[in-house]
Write an enzyme that holds these catalytic residues in place. Structure first.
Site, PDB file in Angstrom:
ATOM      1  N   PHE A 135       0.860  -1.177   0.000  1.00 53.52           N
ATOM      2  CA  PHE A 135       0.000   0.000   0.000  1.00 53.52           C
ATOM      3  C   PHE A 135       0.899   1.230   0.000  1.00 53.52           C
ATOM      4  CE2 PHE A 135       0.807  -0.701   4.467  1.00 53.52           C
ATOM      5  CZ  PHE A 135       0.949   0.559   4.999  1.00 53.52           C
ATOM      6  N   HIS A 154      13.287  14.921  -0.615  1.00 61.97           N
ATOM      7  CA  HIS A 154      12.110  15.207  -1.438  1.00 61.97           C
ATOM      8  C   HIS A 154      11.010  14.217  -1.067  1.00 61.97           C
ATOM      9  CE1 HIS A 154       9.571  16.416  -4.703  1.00 61.97           C
ATOM     10  NE2 HIS A 154       9.660  15.256  -5.308  1.00 61.97           N
ATOM     11  N   VAL A 155       9.966  14.704  -0.398  1.00 65.63           N
ATOM     12  CA  VAL A 155       8.855  13.867   0.042  1.00 65.63           C
ATOM     13  C   VAL A 155       7.737  13.969  -0.989  1.00 65.63           C
ATOM     14  CG1 VAL A 155       7.208  13.397   1.880  1.00 65.63           C
ATOM     15  CG2 VAL A 155       9.495  14.230   2.445  1.00 65.63           C
ATOM     16  N   LEU A 156       7.391  12.855  -1.595  1.00 67.43           N
ATOM     17  CA  LEU A 156       6.309  12.844  -2.570  1.00 67.43           C
ATOM     18  C   LEU A 156       4.968  12.936  -1.867  1.00 67.43           C
ATOM     19  CD1 LEU A 156       7.547  10.003  -4.966  1.00 67.43           C
ATOM     20  CD2 LEU A 156       7.613  12.456  -5.389  1.00 67.43           C
ATOM     21  N   TRP A 164       4.914   6.522  -8.379  1.00 73.83           N
ATOM     22  CA  TRP A 164       6.293   6.040  -8.252  1.00 73.83           C
ATOM     23  C   TRP A 164       6.328   4.532  -8.048  1.00 73.83           C
ATOM     24  CZ3 TRP A 164       9.471   3.543  -4.782  1.00 73.83           C
ATOM     25  CH2 TRP A 164      10.847   3.688  -4.962  1.00 73.83           C
ATOM     26  N   ASP A 252      -1.257  -1.807   8.298  1.00 73.25           N
ATOM     27  CA  ASP A 252      -1.943  -1.687   7.018  1.00 73.25           C
ATOM     28  C   ASP A 252      -3.276  -0.986   7.243  1.00 73.25           C
ATOM     29  OD1 ASP A 252      -2.833  -1.922   4.480  1.00 73.25           O
ATOM     30  OD2 ASP A 252      -2.880  -4.103   4.402  1.00 73.25           O
TER      31      ASP A 252
END
Length: 537
Positions: A135, A154-156, A164, A252
């Site tokens: 996930f 760099h935090v997406l 990604w 999760d």
């Protein structure tokens, strides 16, 4: 050089040097990830953990710093192997690595794809389906505390992270032919693959925006990425209640929802996966009745709404000679029937004493097995350090107690490496890999820069607009000409205004005075500024 080092070297660009540390655990009996259907026993499940960390040394060995880490959990049963991507995180210090102009892309995606494909290849079993599950949910930091303080990290966002992961799993998916591929496409590979993606709250057409670019090249009838889930396909009993079809993984979002829904069960004393609810009920929830309703309800969870989203991804690898449930049951040995109790004879004679055996260290019988009916564990695919589950969790806790903020990252890297070495009694470990892939030089300029340069190099054409005052003055005291002369002169002036070169001045031609019309007689704006009503004709 082992197989993982070779594959990493082939995937990394030439001159890119990294050092990786692979830690794994012994396959250990664990709670099943699928709840047992009513009237059935839970599956016997084994779990193996794999932890990979990657570091770089920009200057020398003393400047070594972690840049990436990923944890994979391998759950194995008689009929299924599930590789769950538990966590993945980066520190942002990869910018210190000097890379050539043609290899500005981050190597983290290649490292993840190679490690996943390598582990899948060594954990596949003949006739047994393999599933990669994960996930995607964006967080500031997962494995490296304090790394968010690094301004280079760099935090997406959630959308970027789902895209990604789809791009990262696509090479693993396309290493195998499609489900409906022809026999000529199989070659030596006897396994097919299919990918699934669900983003709660997004329909089929909105989900296609997360697929990798290669999705557009697939035939219409053989799309490798599909909106949906394979939970019924990989289940023992597809018609079982929904709680028996959804896997229960650690940390999760859907597992937390499962725990809340289990509160509706008649007997809450039973755990999610340890026992069958057949004796106490039907195993059905009161609110959610189907899998489709489960995913619809997931869209309203706090983790999947309020501007946040979570992507659930599966890659299913199905062998052509897959065993059915009846074949798996027939191949397993039948349990021996208990013999009828016999009357024990009384002991007679001398008692022979024996020396006690002292247990010097904890042993695990599974550590000596490379393959069983429940799992496969080849020696060449184990970690550089193999720990039991207790020590493995200690190693993870050690990493989570360190600080990877700027200024403390080097010391934290050294403390973790030496800490694990002291657990097994070695002084140094880890393997260095130097990339050998020749990457063609590409244009690293952004699209905006290329567009700006293109506009600057475009041939320009100046247009000189004729002022209204000049045109009125040019019309005074000029000889009258015919209509043909006026049209010709007008064309010449208009044609000359579009040209950038200097042209000879054109002779101005006075247009003929307007002929008074009957309806214009009563209107004299220039002299009296009066507008009279037109007389009716």
């Amino acid at each position: 050089m082992d197989s993982l080092s070779n594959e990493l070297a082939d995937a990394l660009s030439s001159g890119c040097e990294i050092k990786y540390y692979h830690v794994s655990s012994v396959p250990t009996r664990c709670n099943p990830i699928f709840a047992a259907a009513p009237g059935e026993k839970p599956e016997k499940t084994y779990c193996e953990s794999n932890f990979l960390t990657v570091s770089i040394s920009p200057n020398d060995a003393s400047s070594e710093v972690f840049v990436y880490a990923i944890e994979l959990l391998v759950y194995s049963t008689k009929r299924l192997t599930t590789i769950f991507v538990s966590k993945a995180d980066s520190t942002g210090y990869l910018t210190r690595l000097a890379r050539s102009a043609g290899s500005q892309a981050s190597p983290l995606k290649s490292i993840t794809s190679v490690f996943l494909a390598w582990l899948v290849k060594h954990r596949q079993r003949p006739g047994i389906r393999t599933v990669i599950s994960l996930f995607a949910r964006a967080q500031d930091q997962y494995l490296f505390p304090g790394s968010i303080d690094n301004c280079e990290k760099h935090v997406l966002d959630d959308r970027g992270l789902v895209r990604w992961w789809c791009k990262t799993l696509d090479p693993v998916l396309r290493a195998y032919p499609a489900n409906n591929a022809s026999i000529n496409d199989y070659g030596d590979c006897k396994t097919t693959s299919q990918a699934y993606l669900i983003v709660p709250g997004f329909d089929k057409y909105e989900t296609t925006s997360f697929y990798p670019p290669t999705y557009r090249l697939d035939p219409v009838d053989a799309k490798r990425w599909q909106h949906g889930h394979p939970l019924r396909e990989i289940a023992i009993t597809p018609v079982a209640p929904p709680r028996c079809l959804i896997p229960h993984f650690p940390d999760d979002p859907k597992a937390r929802f499962l725990d809340e829904l289990d509160d509706e069960m008649p007997d809450r004393s039973m755990s999610q996966t340890s026992a069958s609810p057949g004796k106490k009920g039907t195993g059905m929830w009161r609110s959610v009745k189907t899998l489709e309703q489960f995913w619809e309800t997931m869209a309203f969870r706090q983790e999947c709404c309020s501007g946040r989203l979570v992507g659930f991804i599966w890659v299913v690898l199905t062998p052509l000679d897959i065993q059915t449930d009846s074949q798996v049951t027939a191949s397993s040995p039948e349990p021996a029937r208990p013999e009828a109790p016999t009357k024990r004879k009384p002991l007679r004679g001398l008692v022979k004493p024996r020396k006690p055996r002292v247990k010097l260290a904890a042993t695990n019988s599974a550590a000596t097995l490379t393959e069983s009916e429940y799992y496969t564990w080849p020696e060449d695919s184990r970690g550089q350090i193999v720990l039991d589950q207790k020590d493995y969790h200690r190693a993870n806790e050690l990493l989570l107690r360190l600080d990877f903020a700027p200024g403390a990252e080097k010391d934290s890297t050294r403390r973790w490496v030496l800490g694990l070495a002291s657990m097994v009694g070695i002084t140094s470990w880890g393997k260095t890999v130097v990339g050998r892939q020749n990457v063609p030089v590409v244009d690293t300029r952004s699209d905006s820069e290329i567009a700006t340069i293109g506009v600057q190099n475009m041939p320009t054409m100046t247009v000189r607009k004729k002022r209204k005052v000049d045109s009125l003055l040019a019309g005074r005291d000029l000889p009258q000409t015919s209509e043909a002369s006026r049209l010709s002169a007008s064309d010449q002036v208009q044609g000359g205004s579009r040209c950038t070169e200097e042209t000879a001045p054109l002779t101005a031609v006075r247009p003929p005075p307007p002929v008074p019309q009957p309806h214009d007689i009563d209107v004299n704006i220039l002299s009296s500024n009066l507008v009279r009503k037109k007389p009716k004709v």
